[in-house]
Design a protein around this motif. Sequence first.
Motif, mmCIF file in Angstrom:
data_model
loop_
_atom_site.group_PDB
_atom_site.id
_atom_site.type_symbol
_atom_site.label_atom_id
_atom_site.label_comp_id
_atom_site.label_asym_id
_atom_site.label_seq_id
_atom_site.Cartn_x
_atom_site.Cartn_y
_atom_site.Cartn_z
ATOM 1 N N PHE A 26 -24.294 -18.804 -28.537
ATOM 2 C CA PHE A 26 -23.984 -17.585 -29.279
ATOM 3 C C PHE A 26 -24.276 -17.818 -30.739
ATOM 4 O O PHE A 26 -23.791 -18.757 -31.364
ATOM 5 N N TYR B 263 -21.161 -23.271 -25.469
ATOM 6 C CA TYR B 263 -20.211 -23.841 -24.518
ATOM 7 C C TYR B 263 -20.963 -24.093 -23.226
ATOM 8 O O TYR B 263 -21.736 -23.255 -22.765
ATOM 9 N N SER C 93 -17.283 -30.716 -19.712
ATOM 10 C CA SER C 93 -17.409 -29.530 -20.541
ATOM 11 C C SER C 93 -17.688 -29.941 -21.975
ATOM 12 O O SER C 93 -17.180 -30.959 -22.450
ATOM 13 N N PHE D 47 -18.295 -28.374 -26.010
ATOM 14 C CA PHE D 47 -18.297 -27.268 -26.966
ATOM 15 C C PHE D 47 -19.015 -27.793 -28.198
ATOM 16 O O PHE D 47 -18.616 -28.803 -28.765
ATOM 17 N N ASN E 196 -15.435 -33.299 -22.877
ATOM 18 C CA ASN E 196 -14.352 -33.679 -21.993
ATOM 19 C C ASN E 196 -14.957 -33.916 -20.618
ATOM 20 O O ASN E 196 -15.562 -33.018 -20.028
ATOM 21 N N ARG F 62 -10.913 -40.406 -17.096
ATOM 22 C CA ARG F 62 -11.192 -39.341 -18.055
ATOM 23 C C ARG F 62 -11.833 -39.911 -19.304
ATOM 24 O O ARG F 62 -11.458 -40.969 -19.772
ATOM 25 N N GLN G 144 -12.927 -38.565 -23.222
ATOM 26 C CA GLN G 144 -12.912 -37.486 -24.200
ATOM 27 C C GLN G 144 -13.666 -37.969 -25.428
ATOM 28 O O GLN G 144 -13.548 -39.129 -25.809
ATOM 29 N N SER H 279 -9.550 -43.408 -20.340
ATOM 30 C CA SER H 279 -8.305 -43.745 -19.640
ATOM 31 C C SER H 279 -8.312 -45.106 -18.969
ATOM 32 O O SER H 279 -7.345 -45.469 -18.324
ATOM 33 N N MET I 192 -16.980 -7.952 -30.302
ATOM 34 C CA MET I 192 -17.697 -8.768 -29.310
ATOM 35 C C MET I 192 -17.776 -10.210 -29.775
ATOM 36 O O MET I 192 -17.387 -11.130 -29.074
ATOM 37 N N LYS I 193 -18.215 -10.379 -31.005
ATOM 38 C CA LYS I 193 -18.402 -11.723 -31.507
ATOM 39 C C LYS I 193 -17.070 -12.461 -31.592
ATOM 40 O O LYS I 193 -16.918 -13.564 -31.070
ATOM 41 N N LEU J 54 -15.664 -13.324 -28.259
ATOM 42 C CA LEU J 54 -16.341 -14.426 -27.593
ATOM 43 C C LEU J 54 -15.901 -15.768 -28.159
ATOM 44 O O LEU J 54 -15.643 -16.723 -27.404
ATOM 45 N N ILE J 55 -15.794 -15.835 -29.483
ATOM 46 C CA ILE J 55 -15.357 -17.097 -30.093
ATOM 47 C C ILE J 55 -13.980 -17.458 -29.574
ATOM 48 O O ILE J 55 -13.722 -18.587 -29.146
ATOM 49 N N LEU K 151 -14.260 -18.762 -26.097
ATOM 50 C CA LEU K 151 -14.815 -20.106 -26.002
ATOM 51 C C LEU K 151 -13.785 -21.150 -26.397
ATOM 52 O O LEU K 151 -13.620 -22.174 -25.749
ATOM 53 N N ILE K 152 -13.087 -20.863 -27.488
ATOM 54 C CA ILE K 152 -12.086 -21.825 -27.944
ATOM 55 C C ILE K 152 -10.987 -21.950 -26.887
ATOM 56 O O ILE K 152 -10.521 -23.033 -26.564
ATOM 57 N N ILE L 274 -11.269 -21.539 -23.677
ATOM 58 C CA ILE L 274 -11.794 -22.344 -22.551
ATOM 59 C C ILE L 274 -11.670 -23.814 -22.872
ATOM 60 O O ILE L 274 -11.187 -24.615 -22.079
ATOM 61 N N ASN L 275 -12.074 -24.154 -24.064
ATOM 62 C CA ASN L 275 -12.106 -25.561 -24.396
ATOM 63 C C ASN L 275 -10.712 -26.150 -24.532
ATOM 64 O O ASN L 275 -10.442 -27.254 -24.116
ATOM 65 N N ALA M 25 -9.383 -26.686 -21.162
ATOM 66 C CA ALA M 25 -9.964 -27.869 -20.536
ATOM 67 C C ALA M 25 -9.307 -29.133 -21.075
ATOM 68 O O ALA M 25 -9.018 -30.063 -20.331
ATOM 69 N N PHE M 26 -9.039 -29.129 -22.364
ATOM 70 C CA PHE M 26 -8.487 -30.344 -22.958
ATOM 71 C C PHE M 26 -7.006 -30.523 -22.652
ATOM 72 O O PHE M 26 -6.518 -31.636 -22.556
ATOM 73 N N SER N 233 -5.539 -30.093 -20.046
ATOM 74 C CA SER N 233 -5.312 -30.665 -18.734
ATOM 75 C C SER N 233 -5.721 -32.133 -18.690
ATOM 76 O O SER N 233 -5.571 -32.790 -17.683
ATOM 77 N N CYS N 234 -6.260 -32.640 -19.782
ATOM 78 C CA CYS N 234 -6.834 -33.971 -19.669
ATOM 79 C C CYS N 234 -5.964 -35.009 -20.337
ATOM 80 O O CYS N 234 -6.284 -35.501 -21.396
ATOM 81 N N LYS N 235 -4.909 -35.339 -19.715
ATOM 82 C CA LYS N 235 -4.056 -36.417 -20.208
ATOM 83 C C LYS N 235 -4.692 -37.746 -19.838
ATOM 84 O O LYS N 235 -5.139 -37.952 -18.721
ATOM 85 N N LEU N 236 -4.688 -38.639 -20.793
ATOM 86 C CA LEU N 236 -5.243 -39.963 -20.519
ATOM 87 C C LEU N 236 -4.194 -40.883 -19.926
ATOM 88 O O LEU N 236 -4.506 -41.880 -19.300
#
Lengths: 1069, 540
Positions: free
Chosen positions: A493, A503, A542, A544, A566, A613, A615, A641, B1-2, B5-6, B9-10, B12-13, B16-17, B19-22
């Motif tokens: 975009f 993304y 994923s 960004f 990630n 994982r 990151q 990890s 729209m712009k 979308l931003i 996207l943020i 989504i990211n 995603a992060f 959920s990612c515990k180390l």
Amino acid sequence: MKKFLLLCFSFGFAISVWAQDRVVTGTVTSIEDGSALPGVNVIVKGSTMGTVTSAEGKYSISVPADATLIFSFIGYKTVEAAVGERSIVDLQLTSDVSQLSEVVVTAQGIPQEKRALGYAVNTVTGSAIENRPEQDIGRLLDGRVTGASITSANGVAGSSTNIIIRGYTTVSGSKQPLFIVDGVPFNSDTNTPAGQNDAFNGGLVTSSRFLDIDQNNIENVQVLKGLSATTLYGTQGRNGVIIITTKNNRAPKGEKFEVNLNQSVFMSQVASLPDYQPAYGSGFQQNFGYFFSNWGPAYSQLDSVVHPYGHWADASLQAQFPQYAGKNVKYQPYPHSVRDFFNTGVASTTSVNLNGSKDNVSYNFSVGSSNENGFIPNNTLGKTNVGAGINANLTKRLNMTVSMNYAQTDQATPPVSAGNGSGIAGGGLSVISDVFYTPVNVDLMHLPFEAPVDHRSVYYRTGNDIQNPRWTAKYAKNTDAVRRFFGNASINFKLTKELTATYRGSLDTYNETQEYQVNKGGPQNINGFYRTQLIQNTILNSDFILKYQHAISSDLRLNVTGGVQNRYDYRNAYGMYSSNQVIFGQMNHNNFLSHSNLDGLTGSNLNYASQVRYQGVYGSVNLDYKDYMYLNLQGRNDWTSTVEKVNNSIFYPSASISFVPTTAFGIESETLNSLKVRASYGTSAGFPNPYQTRNYIYANSRPYLDKSGNPLTTHSVSDVLGNPGLKPELLSEIEVGIEAQLIKRRLDVEVSYFDRKTTNLITSAPIDPATGYTSTLKNLGQITSDGVEASIHGVPLQLGEFRWDLTLNFYKYTSMVNNLGNVGLTQVQLSGYSGGPSNWAIAGMAFNTIQGTYTQRDPLGRLIVGPDGNYQAAHDIKPLGNPIPDYTSSIISSFSFKGISLMARIDYRKGGKIYSTTAGTELARGITQDTNFNRDATFILPGVKQSGVDGSGNPVYVKNDIQLTSSDTFFNNYGFGPNEFQMYDGTTIRLAQVALSYTLPKALISKTPFKAINLSLSGQNLWFYAVNFPKHSHFDTNQLSTGVGNALGLDFLTGPSARKYGVTLGLKF
Amino acid sequence: MKKKLIKYLIWINLFAFSSCKLDGLQTNPNLLTPDQASIDYLLNSAEIEFGTNFFFQATYNTMDLTRLKAMINGADYNNSYVPASFDGVWASFYSTMLPDLNTVIGIGSKTGQTVHTGIARTLKAYTLITMVDLFGDIPWSQAENPSNFNPKTDPGSALYDTALATLNRALTDFGKTATGGYSSDLFYGGSTTKWKTFVKTLQLRLYLQKRLVDANAHSEIQAIVTAGDYIQSSAQDFVFPYFGNSITNPDTRHPSFVNNYLNGASDYMSNSLMVEMFDYNNKGLGIQDPRIRYYFYRQQDTPGTDVNAIACVGLPPPAHYPAGTAWCQGPGGYWGRDHLNNDGIGPDTKSRAVWGVFPAGGKFDADQGVPTTITDGNKGNGIWPILTSYSVNFMLAEDALVNGDPTSAGTYLQTGVTQSISKVMNFANVGASKVPTASAVTNYINQVMTDYNAAGADQMQVIQKENWKALFGNGLDMYNTYRRTGHPTDMQPARNPTPGDYYRALIYPAAYITRNANAKQHADNTQVFWDTNPADPWIF
């Protein structure tokens, strides 16, 4: 390629537009095919004013009076146009063929001209890969990429391929490169059964998972080698990155539709067949006998001998072959037994590719199908690939790409594992290990190999105690079936003219089902077994990414990229091992008496789970000053990890600089077309495999039975010492290089030097069990690797349409172990046999130095012969040689005339020691022409023997005079004696590839529906000669019995190599 | 729209992060953590390892050196072994058994599970003594320490003292009231009485072993004998049992059975042992050892004749073989190999003699003369005879004889032979055919005693010759005996007249000399601390 990049670029390269006197508009197109060029930079000379062309190639810009516009675009020659009084300025750009203008995809998909790069990148175009007689992308890159050492496990269709880029940098970590397909990570593991390097149990046929890539759907391959090139990929990229761009991602471009259809047929043959001696049959000491060894009497000395199938000790077996009982046969050679054991393999590949674009959408659809029958009996490989991609400009600001691939790979082969020259070294089976020394007087191909009643293997020994290789080929099998989906979707975009956000999400997942099937009745595993394992591997990724591009002035441009990644990898394996088959021929766990979750061959658990994982946060800044000075700064922080929390974060920076003196000083000339010098410094980190930081207890619920038959459970302290303080290892590299184009662009030279260092090495050290543990993982020691990569391409002759291209690729590296830390380790075994031939890391010596047994020496260094006349082995091992070649090189010569081109590639490998069981055994067994001498003579081994002791009790040595028979000399000493006698220099010259191709003239096909018709003949590995091996061994040095990993130079009778040749018809309509 | 979308996207990211515990991914889900370990299961592991691996490895190599089995890997001693030959026993002791035993002692000391700690200490002492007997000086005080990768050796004599003290600690443990028993014990079913008897017998054995360097050895042995708590009957024997007899998982059959009955022979039996048992000491008296049909099974009951399968057939014995020495093969299918005959392996796997019913759980030889199959005989239900009442009697005979009491020695000898024959003949139900008669057994024992009483100064020869025959399956005790006494002095010579020095200790393993910076290989003729006998060529 260049066209493909237009799109990604169009969102990135924008500069601000200022209101000015008047507006000029126009369309920019390509001179080659008239297609519109989106994303072209249009700048008013001497200002920061500018714009970029739209997806239709149109632009609009306000200009002052007397303005000159500069049209520049990556991969095209920059053009200046005076506006004058015009209000419409249409322009055609010509692509730039100069070396430095080549467009290269760098880390995270950032396209750059080669002139801007501060490090080396190799590009291999799809056309160099397509339609070659090989399905494995790794092997297809061999000889094309300087700085990479690519070795096949063997010639089995679908077997693994080991890729080592720029030397060894880790003791225990993986050295295999990261595969990036269409921008996202792609699992390329070689899943040897039970996760082990299983060379001793049939695992040498396992595929490397990059086999799943459709070799005919590749647009191009970029190989990033240095750390400064791979920083943005994080720790996963530390071993180099192989970036594969498939045809799925082509950008929209005009209105067109095209169909490509290719059909190839290839043959394969065994390439490393020895020359058999026709004079002596099986036996020992010139006595006839049905042995592996061929030290029997000369054929002239004996008329007939007992029939090989007429003298079995087992009456129940002889009863199944009454026709041979007590019979004699003529004593004569069958010199083609082994040759005839192998087939002529046939492979057929069909690929269809449809691509086109309409409006703002481009699409690609490809289907590929290959079926190969290898030269080893019952070795088959089938591949089906379906891929589709869409690239759509949804709005002027928004672009979307989707790429989806399905791959199905099915391999079946008889097992191949390490042999010791007298059978199989491990518990598995091998169709290869014993076949090369089939006694010449045994008519392998015309004798039965199975008993008619109970189907057991039959062969020539009285005890029927060795397995007939034809039986193994028919009744033992490894299968590997992969069902894989990989794909990604991304949205680009354009936030402002200067800022783009991307993304991207991706999924790579496969189910790999491996089976190891062995029917009962073979002496090696007489009751049969059946092992199945399902491996599920998934990568979720994923990204960004923000890209910002800004012209600070017309001389200085800024380009910034930042991103977060990630990645989550998880893997599960489910398996079962069954033994003791009930009904012959049936492969089903239910048809076996015993079942276990533990592999009967390796003892490891067939069921396991792991999760990792990764990151990362990364950034990159590029500065471009006047197109001749480029600076790039990068950094990335990773969290992983696999270590404890305190050590799980690491930051690593890199910087590179590129300078183009020819542009800077305006000294371009017909002699010196261009010159670029570059330098870079890069760092990276390597994390260990998961679960190495803690101590564990192994549990086995039922390893033993008590008096009443009840199972006893055991717990046992793990032999592996956990290390809670384990840290990632640190890599750094300095790279310098020079690129020049000379003499009217007829000579290109590119030379790089790299020097890399790894500290805090993660070393899985086998330690003295007296410590209570057999191995541990420690951060210790330092390895350095340095090397030179050079590629020289010239056009020695160009007359009209005739052109001769000559390319020389050269690669030389060394990898040294500087130290192994201060914990008292002086040497660490890397692979091979304990106390026998093996690779080692020894402080102060080359990495992978081969150690092995040797003969005792007297104080003067002379070999000591024992009282029986044979060499006396010392009771330890010592360094026997460095397996790293002095250098490797390729010469690629191609002639083209009108539609005809002829290409040949010759590879030369200098040095590099190899421990060869194959060559040693051929001598020990008296099978090759090398041992066709007068065997009635006796031998006296060079050396000394002890003759009492002197006054002070020290032994006295005198010249050896003990006579040995020819069989004892070769069997006990040169063939199977101390390991030092089986070490050979690996210098090899090879005709690696020849291709002849013909494209029909356009005039000839203008009335047909075809746009192009191409026919090509090609062959690979057509001839080779390892000059310092026994002449008649025909040993192929491009094979590795340890498969994929860090080992080098060990051959345990695992592989004939393949020679392949064939024909391809390509149709475009 | 712009903007939307931003934001999207943020989002989504971030999603995603988030959920990612180390954390939490460091523990291996495939193994147990140390706090999950069970003392019962750890001790099970040590006992099973001791029998199936440690003792198996130790006895197999030493049976070769003492002609209880044929030694065939080299024409001389030097080339018969490589350091890697002994990696197995080294790793079994140090990295498999000791960590488990030490963990058992650690847990049991806290919980008061003294049956467990006593057994663990006993096994620790036995294996330590064995390692000294095999290799001489070995790492101990610096061993089992993960922060020292290069442990140095301790003198063997000090390690014997350590072993003795450890055995005394075991006796103390067995004397305590335990907080729980150990019912899955494979040796004595958790009986502390039997374990105590075994420990005291082990002390007796230890004193005998160091009698050449310990002046008090005899009196210590006498004290144990006088106290009377030592192994005297078959019921007290310390043997490792292989209970399983089926091919299904887990396979707990005797390894010598599996190796020689699955697809023909893999081991070579000793010609000299078979010949001297076939005809009592090869004397032509017509007396056959009653144990021979239990020890050996012949796959054919006629001699081998095919020169391909048995290369020495038809050749005269080497000139240095004394008259009457076994040569090439025994009579009637007792087809084995001579000492240090490294001829290539001929096609004889279905022809040569193999292990019989004792101790491997194979087949009783009733003149069947057919190749072995995996369903034969006792189906692998066998033992390792580690310390038995008969071998204790031979030890006591030696002790009595060297301390001037040949009469007692004779009594011990007779008991030893009698108990050995009894143990073997009562080992399994073998049917009636060809089982030696009671008078054949009596004749045999009488002949031994006649020889003993007539031997004069050669009485040790008679004792150790019978000890040798009785120790089939236990090369370890025979290897010690041979080095301690030099008897029997008439062992079959190597086929080559100059086979080099005898292994007075085994060479150090590859895993030690190549990985430990302080390790140095010793010579083949290095003598262990209790061996003060003359240097080679004292034994051969």
